[in-house]
Design a protein around this motif. Structure first.
Motif, short mmCIF file in Angstrom:
data_model
loop_
_atom_site.label_atom_id
_atom_site.label_comp_id
_atom_site.label_asym_id
_atom_site.label_seq_id
_atom_site.Cartn_x
_atom_site.Cartn_y
_atom_site.Cartn_z
N GLU A 53 9.49 -67.44 27.26
CA GLU A 53 9.76 -68.67 28.00
C GLU A 53 10.75 -69.57 27.26
OE1 GLU A 53 5.98 -70.44 28.86
OE2 GLU A 53 5.43 -68.87 30.31
N GLU A 107 16.16 -60.96 28.14
CA GLU A 107 14.82 -60.60 28.60
C GLU A 107 13.77 -60.95 27.55
OE1 GLU A 107 12.70 -56.91 30.96
OE2 GLU A 107 14.37 -56.48 29.63
N HIS A 147 20.68 -60.31 33.69
CA HIS A 147 21.08 -61.72 33.69
C HIS A 147 22.58 -61.87 33.51
CE1 HIS A 147 16.91 -63.21 33.36
NE2 HIS A 147 16.71 -62.18 32.57
N GLU A 183 13.27 -64.60 27.73
CA GLU A 183 12.56 -64.94 28.96
C GLU A 183 11.06 -64.70 28.81
OE1 GLU A 183 13.69 -64.42 33.60
OE2 GLU A 183 13.53 -62.56 32.45
N LYS A 184 10.69 -63.61 28.16
CA LYS A 184 9.27 -63.32 27.96
C LYS A 184 8.59 -64.38 27.11
CE LYS A 184 9.37 -58.28 28.50
NZ LYS A 184 9.30 -56.97 27.82
N LEU A 222 14.27 -68.78 27.57
CA LEU A 222 15.59 -68.55 28.16
C LEU A 222 16.03 -69.77 28.92
CD1 LEU A 222 17.88 -66.48 28.63
CD2 LEU A 222 16.70 -65.78 30.72
#
Length: 723
Positions: free
Chosen positions: A84, A78, A4, A81-82, A86
């Protein structure tokens, strides 16, 4: 892992290190290709803008940190993001973060935690209540009414107090995980904190009495005090803490969240939550950061001092054409003797017993006198350990009686380490440990660099607190110092030990052993190129090492200089310009004329014609002007003596020529010929304020000092340069 975030490594590194971005990139590319720091610094100046070894290592360290920082940023992105979570705001903050600590702060909300009080309270469904209290939109009565609805014995919520306590835990956790808040509190703490200490347990020797009731700002405390406090704490004698104004810190939290006791919200619960968040969750971690920061700073300074001292020690000049009688002094077991030829070859060994309890003074005197005469000894070298000054008195009396020789005292630090080592056993398998120690003492005056590389640098006695700092960091830095010193001087391939060869750029310990093996089987090397005949010595190793290898050769005349084989053609063309051949640099009769002609060369024009770059042209001509020059020759020679001083002879105001033995934060220790070195305190180094002793003196330096004060009872002498 998807990426990212991508840090502009070279831009950041060049900005922080204040170096040109193209030079940083060139250095990193060269390092990534497997080139060594000494090789890059010496032979790739055009590419790096003539960066020196320290600058290249700083780049290496900074790029490594930035690469780890970039990797960690993407790991945190990351993880978010996992879950949710991010979003653009978090990505922006991650991109902006300049340190791993800032990234870790941003990671806290996404970190998989152990079952904390806050996590347990959330599992019990108390998040909505915590949000209401946080918003300060409900009265205390309303809050309690809502709390009653959460009563549940199965969830261990048996009272309103249990419920409200759980809500407070959630608020405390959220405050603790707030990265922006932590950043502001960290700034406040690092600006205002003090380090305090008090006595915790008995201090039998009184080593830490200065720290029984101690307090000092973290921005003023000197490095050596930090290390002393750490040691006292590790020995369980001191209790050390960081101290700040808790009231001001808590007030900051109130202001940041706009908590206001005039609002109708339940302020009491916020007080509890803030107090717990700060005192139990935030400050303890900030205190650890402070202590780690101070230790890091102190270790960095201690390692710097140690490495500076070590470099000066290694760069002391070798003695040329001097036969040495080395003495490893002792009382009961006798003084061990080693006679060394000019090149360090062992000629004879022996032992004398001039001291108690044996007291064979006459026999010892006869033995020494015979050895001096038999081997035409120029210098007697005495180790500075047990019985050193008694042995010095014995030798000084012999000299007074007519023995035509001088003596000097050398540090025997590390001699016992070497004498019991695998290397020493391999060098002198048939000799006793103490005799090996005497050989080491003698050789370290004949060629300090060649002998001292055989000893662990930490054992050489040129630093303080070496056992209190990171051994990994110390070892790495000191190894770099030895590498730089060895490659700066160059190594004679036909006489160097495996220990010395190991420090040559690109040469591994296995390569070094193979070189020795090849030398013993095939005779002396006649040119640098023959290194490629050594088993396991490939083109890359040769490229890195060749310029630092020396040999006096008719077939390879440039091998006596630091000119790299890749520049031989350019060197020949430069000599052709002044009508000389390569072998001219080996003719001592014309070197002066050669130097004069080289002085007249237009280097800019030559560099342009030969397409080699101005730095390389300069280095080649400098090497041609002084072929075979040892850079250590410019360093001060050892002090030789014929008589001895006693502390009873010393009075305030006397002036002596001394040698700097060790340098620490608070001053330097100077050998003026007594059993105990005198202390030249930092405040006595100049009429002006001195911030760092290394600005004034260096190890091995010969200086004139005046005696300031003599404490005969404690054997202490204070010295000054202010006269």
């Amino acid at each position: 892992m998807s990426e990212h975030i991508k840090i502009d490594l070279f831009k950041l590194a060049s900005s922080e290190l204040k170096l040109k971005i193209e030079n940083v990139k060139a250095a990193v590319d060269l390092l990534d290709e497997g080139n060594t720091v000494p090789f890059i610094a010496r032979y790739r100046k055009e590419m790096t803008g003539s960066l020196d070894e320290e600058e290249i290592r700083n780049i290496e360290e900074k790029i490594d940190y930035l690469r780890r920082l970039n990797e960690r940023k993407n790991e945190v992105a990351e993880a978010a993001e996992k879950q949710e979570k991010l979003n653009d705001e978090l990505l922006f903050k991650l991109k902006k973060a300049n340190t791993l600590q800032e990234v870790e702060d941003l990671y806290r909300p996404f970190k998989v935690k152990k079952q904390t009080k806050a996590a347990k309270a959330i599992d019990k469904g108390l998040q909505p209540l915590a949000d209401l209290i946080f918003s300060q939109k409900k009265t205390e009565a309303e809050i309690k009414k809502i709390a009653e609805k959460h009563l549940d014995s199965e969830k261990e919520l048996n009272s309103v107090t249990d419920v409200l306590s759980g809500a407070e835990d959630i608020i405390a956790g959220e405050i603790s995980d707030d990265a922006e808040l932590r950043k502001k509190l960290r700034t406040f703490v690092f600006k205002t904190a003090k380090i305090t200490s008090e006595q915790k347990n008995e201090d039998e020797e009184g080593k830490y009495q200065d720290y029984y009731e101690f307090k000092e700002s973290i921005n003023k405390i000197p490095p050596h005090r930090i290390l002393a406090l750490n040691r006292g704490e590790n020995e369980n004698i001191l209790r050390v803490k960081a101290e700040v104004s808790d009231e001001r810190a808590i007030e900051m939290i109130y202001n940041i969240y706009k908590f206001d006791n005039r609002k109708r919200g339940s302020f009491e619960h916020l007080i509890n939550a803030v107090d717990y968040a700060y005192k139990r969750l935030i400050f303890p971690s900030l205190e650890r950061e402070i202590r780690n920061h101070l230790t890091e700073k102190a270790e960095k300074k201690a390692v710097h001092n140690f490495s500076t001292n070590l470099h000066s020690l290694l760069m002391q000049p070798p003695l040329e054409a001097k036969r040495v009688l080395a003495v490893d002094p002792a009382f009961r077991t006798g003084c061990k003797l080693a006679v060394l030829a000019e090149d360090g070859e062992l000629l004879e060994t022996g032992a004398i017993y001039p001291h108690s309890p044996v007291n064979q003074m006459e026999m010892a005197a006869e033995t020494v006198a015979n050895l001096v005469k038999k081997h035409n000894i120029d210098l007697i070298v005495i180790g500075n350990g047990t019985a050193s000054r008694e042995t010095e008195t014995f030798i000084a009396e012999l000299i007074k009686s007519g023995m035509d020789v001088e003596y000097t005292i050398v540090s025997e630090a590390g001699a016992s380490v070497y004498s019991a080592s695998k290397l020493a056993r391999k060098e002198f398998p048939e000799l006793d440990v103490s005799i090996r120690g005497a050989i080491s003492i003698g050789r370290r005056i004949q060629d300090p660099l060649a002998e001292l590389v055989k000893i662990d640098p930490k054992s050489l006695g040129v630093g303080m607190y070496q056992h209190d700092i990171s051994q990994k960091r110390l070892e790495k830095t000191l190894n770099e110092v030895v590498v730089d010193a060895v490659n700066h001087v160059g190594v004679e391939i036909n006489t160097a030990s495996a220990a010395l060869l190991t420090y040559v750029a690109g040469i591994s310990s296995n390569n070094a052993e193979k070189i020795i093996e090849h030398r013993s089987q095939n005779g002396a090397f006649k040119k640098r190129e023959e290194l490629l005949d050594v088993y396991g010595f490939g083109p890359k190793t040769f490229e890195q090492a060749a310029g630092f290898i020396r040999l006096d050769s008719e077939t390879d005349p440039f091998a006596v200089t630091p000119i790299h084989p890749e520049s031989y053609e350019a060197a020949e063309k430069i000599l052709n310009k002044i009508n000389y051949k390569a072998d001219a640099i080996r003719d001592k009769d014309i070197v002066e004329t050669l130097r004069e002609k080289l002085e007249q060369i237009d280097l800019i024009e030559i560099a342009d014609q030969l397409d080699i770059g101005l730095p390389t042209a300069r280095d080649i001509t400098a090497a041609l002007k002084q072929p075979g020059r040892d850079p250590r020759d410019s360093m001060p020679a050892p002090i030789f003596r014929k008589d001895i001083l006693k502390i009873e002879d010393i009075e305030s105001g006397m002036i002596f020529k001394g040698k700097v033995r060790n340098i620490v934060d608070f001053g330097a220790f100077v050998d003026i010929g007594l059993k105990q070195d005198g202390l030249l305190h930092i405040s006595e180094m100049s009429q002006m304020y001195v911030n760092d002793p290394f600005e004034i003196v260096e190890i091995g330096q010969n200086i004139e000092v005046k005696v300031l004060d003599v404490d005969q009872k404690r054997g202490r002498i204070s010295l000054t340069l202010k006269f």
